[in-house]
Enzyme design. Structure first.
Site, PDB file in Angstrom:
ATOM      1  N   HIS A  37      99.500  15.130 -60.848  1.00 61.16           N
ATOM      2  CA  HIS A  37      98.115  15.287 -61.310  1.00 61.16           C
ATOM      3  C   HIS A  37      97.984  15.104 -62.820  1.00 61.16           C
ATOM      4  CE1 HIS A  37      96.358  16.437 -57.425  1.00 61.16           C
ATOM      5  NE2 HIS A  37      97.561  16.930 -57.192  1.00 61.16           N
ATOM      6  N   THR A  38      98.883  14.340 -63.382  1.00 59.07           N
ATOM      7  CA  THR A  38      98.800  14.009 -64.810  1.00 59.07           C
ATOM      8  C   THR A  38      98.277  12.589 -65.008  1.00 59.07           C
ATOM      9  OG1 THR A  38     101.148  13.504 -64.584  1.00 59.07           O
ATOM     10  CG2 THR A  38     100.593  15.561 -65.702  1.00 59.07           C
ATOM     11  N   GLY A 124     101.223  10.265 -43.355  1.00 57.01           N
ATOM     12  CA  GLY A 124     100.858  11.589 -43.866  1.00 57.01           C
ATOM     13  C   GLY A 124     101.965  12.283 -44.633  1.00 57.01           C
ATOM     14  N   GLY A 126     102.914  11.704 -47.695  1.00 56.90           N
ATOM     15  CA  GLY A 126     102.703  11.771 -49.144  1.00 56.90           C
ATOM     16  C   GLY A 126     103.593  10.807 -49.902  1.00 56.90           C
ATOM     17  N   SER A 129     101.760   5.501 -48.569  1.00 55.37           N
ATOM     18  CA  SER A 129     101.600   4.290 -47.767  1.00 55.37           C
ATOM     19  C   SER A 129     100.294   3.595 -48.143  1.00 55.37           C
ATOM     20  CB  SER A 129     101.618   4.622 -46.280  1.00 55.37           C
ATOM     21  OG  SER A 129     100.656   5.595 -46.002  1.00 55.37           O
ATOM     22  N   ASP A 174     100.599   5.713 -58.162  1.00 53.90           N
ATOM     23  CA  ASP A 174     101.132   5.197 -56.896  1.00 53.90           C
ATOM     24  C   ASP A 174     101.150   3.674 -56.887  1.00 53.90           C
ATOM     25  OD1 ASP A 174     101.012   7.856 -56.401  1.00 53.90           O
ATOM     26  OD2 ASP A 174      99.446   7.759 -54.873  1.00 53.90           O
ATOM     27  N   TYR A 224      91.241  16.946 -54.028  1.00 58.44           N
ATOM     28  CA  TYR A 224      91.787  16.071 -55.074  1.00 58.44           C
ATOM     29  C   TYR A 224      90.678  15.688 -56.061  1.00 58.44           C
ATOM     30  CZ  TYR A 224      94.276  12.185 -57.268  1.00 58.44           C
ATOM     31  OH  TYR A 224      94.876  11.354 -58.176  1.00 58.44           O
TER      32      TYR A 224
HETATM   33  C1  GLA Z   1      98.059  11.076 -55.367  1.00 62.74           C
HETATM   34  C2  GLA Z   1      97.301  10.077 -56.236  1.00 62.74           C
HETATM   35  C3  GLA Z   1      98.018   9.810 -57.558  1.00 62.74           C
HETATM   36  C4  GLA Z   1      98.397  11.112 -58.266  1.00 62.74           C
HETATM   37  C5  GLA Z   1      99.065  12.090 -57.284  1.00 62.74           C
HETATM   38  C6  GLA Z   1      99.286  13.440 -57.907  1.00 62.74           C
HETATM   39  O1  GLA Z   1      99.268  10.535 -54.926  1.00 62.74           O
HETATM   40  O2  GLA Z   1      97.121   8.862 -55.556  1.00 62.74           O
HETATM   41  O3  GLA Z   1      97.231   8.997 -58.394  1.00 62.74           O
HETATM   42  O4  GLA Z   1      97.292  11.689 -58.890  1.00 62.74           O
HETATM   43  O5  GLA Z   1      98.315  12.267 -56.100  1.00 62.74           O
HETATM   44  O6  GLA Z   1     100.176  13.351 -58.954  1.00 62.74           O
END
Ligand code: GLA
Length: 385
Positions: A37-38, A124, A126, A129, A174, A224
């Site tokens: 979350h940065t 799912g 994380g 995908s 991502d 989110y």
């Molecule tokens: C998801 C989002 C990313 C990032 C992470 C948390 O994967 O797609 O952009 O914010 O959460 O770090």
């Protein structure tokens, strides 16, 4: 399923369904060592691409529409590339259509096309995908129509698709990691400048173990976006672009204008940014103990301050904390389910797994899953063998 098998599966399905040979793209999922979350705060992250992902096959057609076939779901969707709108929330189609929409906005495509895709990222989990799918489509279109877009342009198209069609206001981590990953390496990324430093990763007697809680929470996406709003609200109060520009003193100076919860969320982003930079130093100096401790600290912040964890993830990290053969562990990705990332002694990994497997099942009456992944290259075209 191995990626080689996946390639064969997509190729033969494409040939059978559309009677032509596709341009093939492999686009990987990602892990993140630290820095959660940065990214949407213009901060630092430390991800890596993995050896699991999405394969897409794509080729021009001479019909009046485009078509996409999701091989795993065995579902086809026909569309007009010049008339696209987001569909209902939660459908995989939005990832594909969102990318096509952005490409068509910027480029002239002189034909319609067909797509077949399939993946070997557990759904799912994380491991992103979604970014893998978006990147594979934009990369495939770029190759097929010779659009000459840079990888940087392509990741912003993928991100925009996620914002506008999937309705998740994600950062760039991502898509970046999936596109730019390098074998056996992690990427320290400055999400403001997109400057990156490649870190060869060798954990010596330790290795990364992912544990999937096999939990997904339906409210994860709105939670989110809410987190992102809080961060933007704090930045606006301080008249800066993003939390990246905020010191702990700045934050303290407006504490009375924030709820305690929001103050802690802001604080966590500042601290997580510091942890990423410290972790990169620890890795460079081969100080795995310090690196591992930072993982535990990161989880603590995400659990208690940023509040994006869940009971199952906390349980898994607690088990890791109690085990001296684990140097560090934390939840990974957006949160509310998915995987934890653990740095475990190679010699003790099977004992640790057996223990976790048994206790997790006893506690939640369901199984967790384990993955050992290889750090791999980013999105690329694959030539059929
Ligand atoms: C998801 C989002 C990313 C990032 C992470 C948390 O994967 O797609 O952009 O914010 O959460 O770090």
């Amino acid at each position: 399923m191995t990626t080689k098998k996946l390639l064969e599966k997509v190729t033969s399905s494409f040939e059978e369904k559309y009677k032509s040979t596709p341009v093939l793209t492999f686009s990987p999922g990602r892990i993140n060592l630290i820095g959660e979350h940065t990214d949407y705060n213009d901060g630092f992250v430390f991800p890596a691409a993995i050896d699991k992902g999405i394969v897409s096959g794509i080729q021009k057609n001479d019909r009046s529409t485009c078509s996409v076939y999701a091989l795993d779901a065995k579902t086809t969707y026909e569309f007009d590339k010049n008339d696209l709108k987001p569909l209902e929330n939660g459908t995989w189609r939005n990832y594909v259509l969102g990318v096509v929409f952005e490409v068509v906005k910027k480029q002239k495509l002189n034909a319609n096309f067909d797509i077949v895709f399939a993946g070997n990222i557990p759904s799912g989990s994380g491991l992103s995908s979604s970014a893998a799918l978006e990147n594979s489509i934009v990369f495939g279109l770029n190759e097929l129509f010779d659009l000459k877009m840079t990888k940087e342009e392509m990741i912003f198209i993928s991100q925009k698709a996620e914002h506008d069609f999937v309705q998740v206001k994600c950062g760039i981590m991502d898509q970046y990691a999936s596109m730019f990953g390098q074998e056996n390496s992690a990427i320290l990324l400055d999400c403001r400048s997109l400057e990156s430093t490649i870190f060869p990763v060798d954990f010596k007697n330790h290795e990364i173990l992912l544990i999937n809680s096999n939990v997904t929470h339906s409210l994860a996406e709105s939670a989110y976006n809410e987190r992102r709003n809080v961060c933007e609200k704090i930045a606006a109060l301080l008249h800066v672009t993003a939390l990246r520009d905020v010191s702990k003193e700045n934050l303290k100076s407006i504490e009375n204008q924030l709820t305690h919860e929001d103050y802690l969320k802001g604080l966590n982003v500042l601290e997580e940014n510091e942890r990423v930079l410290e972790a990169s130093v620890a890795l460079k100096e081969n100080d795995l103990k310090r690196f591992g401790k930072l993982l535990f600290d990161s989880h603590n912040g995400l659990q208690h301050q940023y509040k994006v964890s869940c009971t199952e993830l906390d349980f898994l990290v607690d088990l890791a904390r109690q085990d001296t053969t684990v140097l560090g562990a934390r939840m990974m990705g957006g949160g509310f389910g998915g995987c934890t990332i653990n740095l475990v002694s190679k010699e003790h990994i099977s004992e640790f797994k057996a223990n976790v497997e048994q206790l997790y099942e006893k506690q939640f009456s369901k199984k967790c899953s384990f993955y050992q992944v290889k750090l791999s290259n980013g999105t690329h075209r694959v030539c059929p063998s």
